[in-house]
Design a protein around this motif. Structure first.
Motif, PDB file in Angstrom:
ATOM      1  N   HIS A  37       0.838  -1.205   0.000  1.00 21.96           N
ATOM      2  CA  HIS A  37       0.000   0.000   0.000  1.00 21.96           C
ATOM      3  C   HIS A  37       0.871   1.251   0.000  1.00 21.96           C
ATOM      4  N   GLN A  40      -0.974   4.813   0.037  1.00 22.83           N
ATOM      5  CA  GLN A  40      -1.520   5.184   1.346  1.00 22.83           C
ATOM      6  C   GLN A  40      -0.380   5.486   2.318  1.00 22.83           C
ATOM      7  N   CYS A  99      -0.790   2.738  10.806  1.00 22.28           N
ATOM      8  CA  CYS A  99      -1.919   2.074  10.136  1.00 22.28           C
ATOM      9  C   CYS A  99      -2.802   1.274  11.097  1.00 22.28           C
ATOM     10  N   CYS A 102      -5.669   2.422  13.447  1.00 25.73           N
ATOM     11  CA  CYS A 102      -7.002   2.616  12.859  1.00 25.73           C
ATOM     12  C   CYS A 102      -7.544   1.336  12.227  1.00 25.73           C
ATOM     13  N   HIS A 103      -6.673   0.508  11.651  1.00 23.51           N
ATOM     14  CA  HIS A 103      -7.145  -0.658  10.894  1.00 23.51           C
ATOM     15  C   HIS A 103      -7.071  -1.968  11.679  1.00 23.51           C
ATOM     16  N   LYS A 157     -12.036  12.984   8.908  1.00 21.80           N
ATOM     17  CA  LYS A 157     -11.678  11.797   8.124  1.00 21.80           C
ATOM     18  C   LYS A 157     -10.826  12.164   6.912  1.00 21.80           C
ATOM     19  N   HIS A 162      -5.281   9.729   5.646  1.00 20.90           N
ATOM     20  CA  HIS A 162      -4.384   9.673   4.479  1.00 20.90           C
ATOM     21  C   HIS A 162      -5.299   9.851   3.286  1.00 20.90           C
ATOM     22  N   HIS A 164      -7.318   8.870   0.046  1.00 21.18           N
ATOM     23  CA  HIS A 164      -7.981   7.603  -0.259  1.00 21.18           C
ATOM     24  C   HIS A 164      -7.933   7.330  -1.757  1.00 21.18           C
ATOM     25  N   PHE A 165      -7.609   6.092  -2.073  1.00 21.49           N
ATOM     26  CA  PHE A 165      -7.457   5.689  -3.469  1.00 21.49           C
ATOM     27  C   PHE A 165      -8.492   4.625  -3.807  1.00 21.49           C
ATOM     28  N   MET A 167     -10.534   1.495  -4.656  1.00 22.45           N
ATOM     29  CA  MET A 167     -10.311   0.087  -4.371  1.00 22.45           C
ATOM     30  C   MET A 167     -11.056  -0.760  -5.395  1.00 22.45           C
TER      31      MET A 167
HETATM   32  C1  HEC Z   1      -6.063   7.777  11.490  1.00 20.24           C
HETATM   33  C2  HEC Z   1      -6.662   6.564  10.964  1.00 20.24           C
HETATM   34  C3  HEC Z   1      -5.981   5.855   9.809  1.00 20.24           C
HETATM   35  C4  HEC Z   1      -4.651   5.535   9.705  1.00 20.24           C
HETATM   36  C5  HEC Z   1      -3.531   5.854  10.665  1.00 20.24           C
HETATM   37  C6  HEC Z   1      -4.519   4.789   8.468  1.00 20.24           C
HETATM   38  N1  HEC Z   1      -5.732   4.681   7.858  1.00 20.24           N
HETATM   39 FE1  HEC Z   1      -6.146   3.660   6.128  1.00 20.24          FE
HETATM   40  N2  HEC Z   1      -8.053   4.322   6.181  1.00 20.24           N
HETATM   41  C7  HEC Z   1      -8.614   5.086   7.180  1.00 20.24           C
HETATM   42  C8  HEC Z   1      -9.979   5.432   6.811  1.00 20.24           C
HETATM   43  C9  HEC Z   1     -10.934   6.290   7.626  1.00 20.24           C
HETATM   44  C10 HEC Z   1     -10.228   4.811   5.565  1.00 20.24           C
HETATM   45  C11 HEC Z   1     -11.513   4.862   4.728  1.00 20.24           C
HETATM   46  C12 HEC Z   1     -12.451   3.786   5.217  1.00 20.24           C
HETATM   47  C13 HEC Z   1     -13.729   3.779   4.416  1.00 20.24           C
HETATM   48  O1  HEC Z   1     -13.655   3.566   3.216  1.00 20.24           O
HETATM   49  O2  HEC Z   1     -14.773   4.010   5.006  1.00 20.24           O
HETATM   50  C14 HEC Z   1      -8.989   4.115   5.194  1.00 20.24           C
HETATM   51  C15 HEC Z   1      -8.825   3.392   4.029  1.00 20.24           C
HETATM   52  C16 HEC Z   1      -7.684   2.665   3.697  1.00 20.24           C
HETATM   53  C17 HEC Z   1      -7.533   1.827   2.508  1.00 20.24           C
HETATM   54  C18 HEC Z   1      -8.594   1.615   1.449  1.00 20.24           C
HETATM   55  C19 HEC Z   1      -8.267   2.427   0.191  1.00 20.24           C
HETATM   56  C20 HEC Z   1      -8.165   3.883   0.425  1.00 20.24           C
HETATM   57  O3  HEC Z   1      -7.177   4.463  -0.043  1.00 20.24           O
HETATM   58  O4  HEC Z   1      -9.045   4.492   1.062  1.00 20.24           O
HETATM   59  C21 HEC Z   1      -6.269   1.294   2.556  1.00 20.24           C
HETATM   60  C22 HEC Z   1      -5.641   0.358   1.545  1.00 20.24           C
HETATM   61  C23 HEC Z   1      -5.634   1.794   3.755  1.00 20.24           C
HETATM   62  N3  HEC Z   1      -6.517   2.623   4.430  1.00 20.24           N
HETATM   63  C24 HEC Z   1      -4.350   1.472   4.151  1.00 20.24           C
HETATM   64  C25 HEC Z   1      -3.667   2.126   5.178  1.00 20.24           C
HETATM   65  C26 HEC Z   1      -2.259   1.970   5.445  1.00 20.24           C
HETATM   66  C27 HEC Z   1      -1.328   1.062   4.669  1.00 20.24           C
HETATM   67  C28 HEC Z   1      -1.958   2.784   6.497  1.00 20.24           C
HETATM   68  C29 HEC Z   1      -0.604   3.069   7.115  1.00 20.24           C
HETATM   69  C30 HEC Z   1       0.469   3.445   6.210  1.00 20.24           C
HETATM   70  C31 HEC Z   1      -3.206   3.425   6.923  1.00 20.24           C
HETATM   71  N4  HEC Z   1      -4.202   3.017   6.092  1.00 20.24           N
HETATM   72  C32 HEC Z   1      -3.324   4.295   8.001  1.00 20.24           C
HETATM   73  C33 HEC Z   1      -7.997   5.472   8.353  1.00 20.24           C
HETATM   74  C34 HEC Z   1      -6.650   5.323   8.639  1.00 20.24           C
END
Ligand code: HEC
Ligand code: HEC
Ligand code: HEC
Ligand code: HEC
Length: 171
Positions: A37, A40, A99, A102-103, A157, A162, A164-165, A167
């Protein structure tokens, strides 16, 4: 036969205490997610949250700390309370809001992502994956933060996490 009965009993017991106890997921760290990823990761790296551990060091945000009644000269990097919201796992070895803060802890759902190109959201959720929602953020964005004022999920959000790309699938 006895083995099979024992197994059934184990399954029943585990079902009662909840699915989360069937496995123990570990935190793997943002670098492991990065290999698949990259977009992201790069975007996240530029967010304030990725660097949130630094705020616990003396000399960082001195005015805000003093105003909040904290000691601006003190090193808070070993303070368990602060670490709870400024690291992934409450320890300095996983600094910042990475990551998995949150995930969810990634060791188990990462294996699904690696091996099954057609996985469904439910498949990874069963392995500890979290699609972040308001409650995810409010683990840290709440009145226990010495700096808390308010938190609006909808605006935060896009601003904080980050970019969002697109999917391969919709939820
Ligand atoms: C502060 C919270 C947070 C952090 C830290 C975070 N994310 Fe996310 N991420 C989110 C949210 C909110 C979404 C959107 C979820 C939705 O679609 O409802 C998301 C979506 C994604 C997606 C789906 C595609 C996209 O681009 O939306 C990917 C892949 C992803 N995150 C990977 C990562 C990775 C890898 C990291 C660390 C490098 C990371 N995230 C860190 C909150 C976070
Ligand atoms: C071996 C590659 C690989 C690794 C390592 C990996 N992922 Fe994924 N991840 C994927 C693939 C493939 C998808 C599905 C992509 C798509 O739908 O286009 C995915 C999807 C996701 C999604 C979106 C899920 C959804 O259904 O909305 C998030 C969020 C995510 N990964 C976060 C993470 C995090 C956090 C880590 C590290 C703990 C991680 N991934 C590690 C390959 C990986
Ligand atoms: C593990 C704790 C933690 C979680 C979970 C968390 N945050 Fe944060 N967040 C922080 C900390 C600490 C800061 C302060 C960063 C700073 O001031 O440099 C912050 C700052 C922010 C900011 C301000 C960033 C800026 O650039 O001004 C936004 C927006 C934000 N978070 C949104 C979110 C959203 C949305 C979620 C959930 C999807 C979330 N946060 C989840 C700890 C967390
Ligand atoms: C309950 C989670 C939580 C705890 C506990 C916590 N923080 Fe934070 N911290 C946050 C969040 C979230 C933010 C972003 C501002 C906000 O909404 O509170 C933040 C912001 C900050 C900032 C930036 C403030 C600014 O205005 O620039 C500093 C510095 C900081 N925290 C230091 C600490 C220290 C030191 C401790 C321990 C004494 C601590 N934090 C405890 C969650 C927490």
């Amino acid at each position: 036969m006895m083995k099979r009965i024992a197994l059934i009993m184990m399954v029943v017991t585990f079902s009662c205490v909840g699915v989360n106890n069937l496995f123990a997921a570990d935190y793997v760290g943002a670098k492991r997610c990065k290999m698949c990823h990259m977009k992201q990761f790069k975007s996240w790296r530029n967010t304030a949250m990725s660097k949130a551990f630094e705020l616990l060091k003396p000399g960082e945000r001195t005015e805000a700390k003093t105003a909040a009644g904290l000691d601006a000269g003190k090193d808070y990097t070993t303070d368990a309370v602060c670490l709870g919201c400024h690291t992934v796992n409450g320890k300095a070895d996983m600094p910042g809001v990475q990551c998995e803060a949150c995930h969810g802890a990634g060791s188990e759902y990462m294996k699904v992502m690696m091996t099954n190109r057609d996985f469904k959201l439910a498949d990874i959720e069963a392995k500890g994956f979290v699609l972040p929602n308001e409650a995810t953020c409010k683990k840290c964005h709440n009145e226990k933060s010495p700096f808390y004022k308010s938190f609006d999920f909808a605006t935060a959000k896009d601003k904080g996490t980050h970019e969002h790309f697109k999917m391969r699938k919709e939820h």
